[in-house]
Scaffold this motif. Structure first.
Motif, PDB file in Angstrom:
ATOM      1  N   ASP A   1       0.860  -1.183   0.000  1.00  0.00           N
ATOM      2  CA  ASP A   1       0.000   0.000   0.000  1.00  0.00           C
ATOM      3  C   ASP A   1       0.897   1.233   0.000  1.00  0.00           C
ATOM      4  O   ASP A   1       1.596   1.505   0.975  1.00  0.00           O
ATOM      5  CB  ASP A   1      -0.900  -0.015   1.238  1.00  0.00           C
ATOM      6  CG  ASP A   1      -1.957   1.091   1.208  1.00  0.00           C
ATOM      7  OD1 ASP A   1      -1.794   2.045   0.409  1.00  0.00           O
ATOM      8  OD2 ASP A   1      -2.931   1.009   1.973  1.00  0.00           O
ATOM      9  N   TRP A   2       0.869   1.968  -1.124  1.00  0.00           N
ATOM     10  CA  TRP A   2       1.733   3.145  -1.258  1.00  0.00           C
ATOM     11  C   TRP A   2       1.046   4.418  -0.760  1.00  0.00           C
ATOM     12  O   TRP A   2       1.638   5.490  -0.803  1.00  0.00           O
ATOM     13  CB  TRP A   2       2.134   3.348  -2.722  1.00  0.00           C
ATOM     14  CG  TRP A   2       2.825   2.179  -3.327  1.00  0.00           C
ATOM     15  CD1 TRP A   2       2.298   1.266  -4.175  1.00  0.00           C
ATOM     16  CD2 TRP A   2       4.182   1.781  -3.108  1.00  0.00           C
ATOM     17  NE1 TRP A   2       3.243   0.317  -4.514  1.00  0.00           N
ATOM     18  CE2 TRP A   2       4.404   0.618  -3.877  1.00  0.00           C
ATOM     19  CE3 TRP A   2       5.236   2.303  -2.346  1.00  0.00           C
ATOM     20  CZ2 TRP A   2       5.630  -0.041  -3.892  1.00  0.00           C
ATOM     21  CZ3 TRP A   2       6.448   1.653  -2.370  1.00  0.00           C
ATOM     22  CH2 TRP A   2       6.645   0.503  -3.137  1.00  0.00           C
TER      23      TRP A   2
ATOM     24  N   ALA B   1       6.174  -0.564   2.426  1.00  0.00           N
ATOM     25  CA  ALA B   1       6.461   0.379   1.347  1.00  0.00           C
ATOM     26  C   ALA B   1       7.862   0.964   1.493  1.00  0.00           C
ATOM     27  O   ALA B   1       8.601   1.104   0.509  1.00  0.00           O
ATOM     28  CB  ALA B   1       5.418   1.491   1.339  1.00  0.00           C
TER      29      ALA B   1
ATOM     30  N   MET C   1      10.836   0.216  -1.466  1.00  0.00           N
ATOM     31  CA  MET C   1      11.470   1.248  -2.295  1.00  0.00           C
ATOM     32  C   MET C   1      12.881   1.592  -1.823  1.00  0.00           C
ATOM     33  O   MET C   1      13.528   2.458  -2.407  1.00  0.00           O
ATOM     34  CB  MET C   1      10.612   2.514  -2.308  1.00  0.00           C
ATOM     35  CG  MET C   1      10.613   3.291  -1.004  1.00  0.00           C
ATOM     36  SD  MET C   1       9.829   4.921  -1.183  1.00  0.00           S
ATOM     37  CE  MET C   1       8.111   4.461  -1.237  1.00  0.00           C
TER      38      MET C   1
ATOM     39  N   TRP D   1       6.099  12.286   1.370  1.00  0.00           N
ATOM     40  CA  TRP D   1       5.872  10.870   1.099  1.00  0.00           C
ATOM     41  C   TRP D   1       5.368  10.659  -0.331  1.00  0.00           C
ATOM     42  O   TRP D   1       5.835   9.758  -1.039  1.00  0.00           O
ATOM     43  CB  TRP D   1       4.891  10.297   2.100  1.00  0.00           C
ATOM     44  CG  TRP D   1       4.483   8.885   1.799  1.00  0.00           C
ATOM     45  CD1 TRP D   1       3.307   8.452   1.265  1.00  0.00           C
ATOM     46  CD2 TRP D   1       5.273   7.702   1.989  1.00  0.00           C
ATOM     47  NE1 TRP D   1       3.303   7.093   1.109  1.00  0.00           N
ATOM     48  CE2 TRP D   1       4.495   6.599   1.544  1.00  0.00           C
ATOM     49  CE3 TRP D   1       6.556   7.474   2.484  1.00  0.00           C
ATOM     50  CZ2 TRP D   1       4.971   5.299   1.597  1.00  0.00           C
ATOM     51  CZ3 TRP D   1       7.024   6.167   2.529  1.00  0.00           C
ATOM     52  CH2 TRP D   1       6.240   5.098   2.092  1.00  0.00           C
ATOM     53  N   LYS D   2       4.424  11.490  -0.756  1.00  0.00           N
ATOM     54  CA  LYS D   2       3.884  11.366  -2.116  1.00  0.00           C
ATOM     55  C   LYS D   2       4.998  11.517  -3.152  1.00  0.00           C
ATOM     56  O   LYS D   2       5.032  10.790  -4.148  1.00  0.00           O
ATOM     57  CB  LYS D   2       2.796  12.411  -2.344  1.00  0.00           C
ATOM     58  CG  LYS D   2       1.492  12.133  -1.610  1.00  0.00           C
ATOM     59  CD  LYS D   2       0.464  13.213  -1.914  1.00  0.00           C
ATOM     60  CE  LYS D   2      -0.861  12.948  -1.211  1.00  0.00           C
ATOM     61  NZ  LYS D   2      -1.857  14.020  -1.484  1.00  0.00           N
TER      62      LYS D   2
ATOM     63  N   VAL E   1       7.236   8.378  -3.242  1.00  0.00           N
ATOM     64  CA  VAL E   1       6.584   7.280  -3.970  1.00  0.00           C
ATOM     65  C   VAL E   1       6.591   7.552  -5.468  1.00  0.00           C
ATOM     66  O   VAL E   1       6.877   6.667  -6.283  1.00  0.00           O
ATOM     67  CB  VAL E   1       5.141   7.073  -3.457  1.00  0.00           C
ATOM     68  CG1 VAL E   1       4.387   6.089  -4.356  1.00  0.00           C
ATOM     69  CG2 VAL E   1       5.155   6.592  -2.015  1.00  0.00           C
TER      70      VAL E   1
ATOM     71  N   TYR F   1       9.994   6.986  -6.890  1.00  0.00           N
ATOM     72  CA  TYR F   1      10.298   5.561  -6.935  1.00  0.00           C
ATOM     73  C   TYR F   1       9.623   4.899  -8.128  1.00  0.00           C
ATOM     74  O   TYR F   1      10.242   4.153  -8.882  1.00  0.00           O
ATOM     75  CB  TYR F   1       9.846   4.884  -5.641  1.00  0.00           C
ATOM     76  CG  TYR F   1       9.839   3.382  -5.716  1.00  0.00           C
ATOM     77  CD1 TYR F   1      11.037   2.668  -5.751  1.00  0.00           C
ATOM     78  CD2 TYR F   1       8.639   2.676  -5.773  1.00  0.00           C
ATOM     79  CE1 TYR F   1      11.036   1.287  -5.841  1.00  0.00           C
ATOM     80  CE2 TYR F   1       8.637   1.291  -5.859  1.00  0.00           C
ATOM     81  CZ  TYR F   1       9.831   0.597  -5.886  1.00  0.00           C
ATOM     82  OH  TYR F   1       9.821  -0.766  -5.980  1.00  0.00           O
ATOM     83  N   LYS F   2       8.331   5.177  -8.313  1.00  0.00           N
ATOM     84  CA  LYS F   2       7.604   4.580  -9.431  1.00  0.00           C
ATOM     85  C   LYS F   2       8.152   5.073 -10.765  1.00  0.00           C
ATOM     86  O   LYS F   2       8.193   4.332 -11.751  1.00  0.00           O
ATOM     87  CB  LYS F   2       6.111   4.892  -9.317  1.00  0.00           C
ATOM     88  CG  LYS F   2       5.439   4.155  -8.166  1.00  0.00           C
ATOM     89  CD  LYS F   2       3.933   4.385  -8.152  1.00  0.00           C
ATOM     90  CE  LYS F   2       3.255   3.547  -7.091  1.00  0.00           C
ATOM     91  NZ  LYS F   2       1.791   3.722  -7.077  1.00  0.00           N
TER      92      LYS F   2
END
Length: 278
Positions: free
Chosen positions: A5-6, A13, A17, A88-89, A92, A95-96
């Motif tokens: 859950d990202w 998480a 990552m 945090w957003k 993520v 990372y993606k």
């Protein structure tokens, strides 16, 4: 690996990552520096906090900055990138983006070989030859082909399990063959992600290759333990009547540890790999 859950900071998480490593890479620090420093801060926090007031963060920074500036830096990074919603957003998103954005994924240099498999070390034919195992013949006390003692246990341990395990036999030989696996699927992002999924991207993640090697080594160890336990049981219980007298507790005492090793193999093969960043 189970789904991650990202949407919020959580251990799965953060681990998936390799979040701490982003700060190490940005600063040129050795791998693990940021996490080690933050772990030290948490140990300090747990030692000095209480349920009512915790540790005064500003006072703490001033008191330890001179001796442990890395603690302060790691905690500031953690607050800005893990605890902060926008931080945090972004973590993520970055990372993606590294998973599918060709500008961020660095595949190995192109090689003009049409076949990346070295036929001398890893032939396309597996070369697998099953060990020579003869059929069980029973024993002199057999009636109509049914043995009445524990010879079958000894045969299975020596003629099957011990011919599969140990150096030079099929399980560890397969591990040696896996060491040579190094696919080079192509110079584009998703191909590199696929390659990393197979051979691993970091020292902490060995990919499918590492997972398979660990499984085979642990299977080898577990089956050696099963063989030893069966031989012990065959030695202590000479006939079927004695074997039938085994209580559950006695059986567990003889076979318990080896069975635990086999049960542990169920944790392998659950890893899920996606190349779309989701």
């Amino acid at each position: 690996m189970a789904s991650v859950d990202w949407g919020y900071p959580n251990e799965k998480a953060i681990t998936a990552m390799h979040a701490y490593s982003t700060h190490d890479e940005a600063k040129g620090y050795p791998a693990g520096t940021t996490q080690a420093a933050h772990d030290s801060w948490m140990a300090y926090y747990n030692k000095h906090s209480n349920d009512r007031t915790g540790v005064n963060y500003d006072t703490w920074k001033d008191s330890v900055r001179g001796e442990h500036p890395e603690w302060v830096e790691s905690r500031d990074w953690y607050s800005a990138n893990i605890l902060d919603t926008e931080g945090w957003k972004k973590l993520v998103k970055d990372y993606k983006g590294q998973i599918t954005d060709p500008s961020n994924v660095r595949p190995p240099a192109f090689n003009s070989q049409s076949d990346w498999i070295d036929e001398n070390t890893t032939p396309t034919g597996s070369g697998f030859k099953p060990p020579a195992i003869g059929g069980f013949k029973g024993d002199a006390a057999a009636t109509n082909g049914v043995a009445v003692n524990t010879a079958a246990l000894e045969w299975f341990a020596k003629e099957v399990l011990q011919k599969l395990t140990g150096p030079g036999n099929v399980l560890l030989s397969t591990v040696d063959q896996l060491n040579a696996v190094d696919p080079k699927p192509g110079g584009f992002a998703r191909a590199e992600v696929l390659r990393q999924a197979i051979v691993g991207a970091t020292a902490q993640d060995g990919g499918v290759k590492g997972d398979m090697k660990d499984m085979l080594v642990n299977m080898n160890t577990s089956l050696i333990a099963v063989a030893e336990a069966l031989l012990k049981m065959a030695g202590e219980y000479k006939n079927l009547e004695e074997l039938n007298s085994l209580t559950t507790d006695k059986l567990t005492a003889i076979m318990g540890e080896s069975f635990k090793g086999l049960d542990g193999l169920g944790g392998y093969g659950a890893k899920t790999i996606k190349t779309d960043g989701n």
